[in-house]
Scaffold this motif. Structure first.
Motif: not given
Length: 155
Positions: A133-143
């Motif tokens: 989870e990144v800012e403003n409830s946006e979803v990113g990802f991590e490898l």
């Protein structure tokens, strides 16, 4: 097998399936901003969703294509006047690929590129995929690095 064991196995399998679907449905063919510097040497590579207002100086934007290819571009904010002395990551897109392994729930990432020249490194690494989870409830990802399969510094 008792009910508790069956339940535990089911939860485990559901989490694997959801990870695969997260990557395939939420990542593929969308623009992602690479936020990790020197990604080829990092233990994890983070991406946030592309948005024009997140673009700063020389922002690297990746797209993971359905055919296992990676495309990228650089963008800078409109209010940036010049960019001298910046070390650009340059990828050979013909040699860069990704492959999702459903058995291990990992991503095999192959990159060829470098800084200031196209032939500084070649790597093939296996990564675990994690939604973040990144800012403003946006979803990113991590490898997250699972295993270094191959790394060669071409300098």
């Amino acid at each position: 097998m008792n009910c508790r064991s069956i339940f535990t196995v089911m939860v485990f399998l559901i989490s694997f399936v959801s990870q695969a679907q997260d990557f395939k449905t939420n990542v593929i063919n969308k623009k992602w901003i690479l936020v990790t510097e020197k990604a080829e040497k990092s233990e994890s590579i983070r991406f946030i969703p592309y948005a024009k207002d997140k673009v700063t100086l020389n922002t690297m934007i990746w797209v993971f294509r359905t055919n296992g290819r990676i495309e990228y571009d650089y963008q800078s904010s409109e209010d940036v006047e010049a960019c001298l002395g910046v070390d650009f990551l340059d990828l050979d897109v013909d040699a860069c690929t990704w492959r999702f392994n459903s058995a291990s729930q990992s991503i095999l990432l192959t990159l060829k590129g470098g800084y200031a020249s196209i032939d500084d490194f070649v790597l093939k690494n296996e990564y675990d995929f994690r939604s973040i989870e990144v800012e403003n409830s946006e979803v990113g990802f991590e490898l997250v690095l699972k295993k270094k399969v191959f790394y060669r510094n071409l300098n």
